[in-house]
Design a protein around this motif. Structure first.
Motif, PDB file in Angstrom:
ATOM      1  N   ASP A  39      -1.523  -2.337   0.496  1.00 24.31           N
ATOM      2  CA  ASP A  39      -1.775  -1.305  -0.316  1.00 24.31           C
ATOM      3  C   ASP A  39      -3.076  -1.569  -1.171  1.00 24.31           C
ATOM      4  N   VAL A  41      -5.564  -0.521  -3.709  1.00 27.44           N
ATOM      5  CA  VAL A  41      -5.652  -0.164  -5.158  1.00 27.44           C
ATOM      6  C   VAL A  41      -6.936   0.101  -5.710  1.00 27.44           C
ATOM      7  N   SER A  63      -7.028  -4.673  -2.586  1.00 33.85           N
ATOM      8  CA  SER A  63      -5.597  -4.272  -2.252  1.00 33.85           C
ATOM      9  C   SER A  63      -4.802  -5.288  -3.024  1.00 33.85           C
ATOM     10  N   GLU A  90      -5.353   4.861  -2.642  1.00 37.66           N
ATOM     11  CA  GLU A  90      -4.187   4.891  -1.837  1.00 37.66           C
ATOM     12  C   GLU A  90      -4.411   5.715  -0.519  1.00 37.66           C
TER      13      GLU A  90
END
Length: 129
Positions: A39, A41, A63, A90
């Protein structure tokens, strides 16, 4: 298996490059790279007007798992950045080849894009990692 659009060119450092009709080159990170990062960020992009040489550090993507440098796959001047990544980093995970692009270059030599990896060669490299 990650997506690797055949119309794009790829750097061994996991960036993609797309030659646009106006001669500019759009750059982002590959689906393989965003998947490995997890993910996203935060994305730090280069400043508009900066001249980059091929291989120069052009920014950082962070991430939940790691931070990774972004490199310029070819030389040129940064002419645009993707402002949506500031508030929605994202987007890189959901659409790395379209809405998740990072920046655009005016290439110093558009022929440099031909030296990058084809989709097939990039997939082979990823399979060996």
């Amino acid at each position: 298996m990650s997506q690797t659009p055949s119309e794009l060119k790829y750097a061994s450092t996991h960036e993609w490059a797309r030659l646009e009709e106006d001669g500019s080159v759009t750059i982002g990170i590959t689906d393989h790279a965003q998947s490995a990062l997890g993910d996203v960020v935060f994305v730090e992009l280069p400043e508009v007007g900066v001249a980059l040489a091929a291989g120069d550090e052009a920014g950082v993507v962070e991430s939940v798992k790691a931070a990774s440098d972004i490199y310029a796959p070819l030389a040129g001047e940064v002419i645009a950045i993707n402002p949506s990544l500031e508030n929605d980093p994202e987007t890189v995970n959901g659409d790395p080849y379209n809405d998740g692009w990072f920046y655009k270059l005016r290439p110093a030599d558009a022929a440099e894009i031909d030296a990058l990896l084809s989709a097939e060669d990039y997939q082979l490299q990823c399979a060996e990692e």
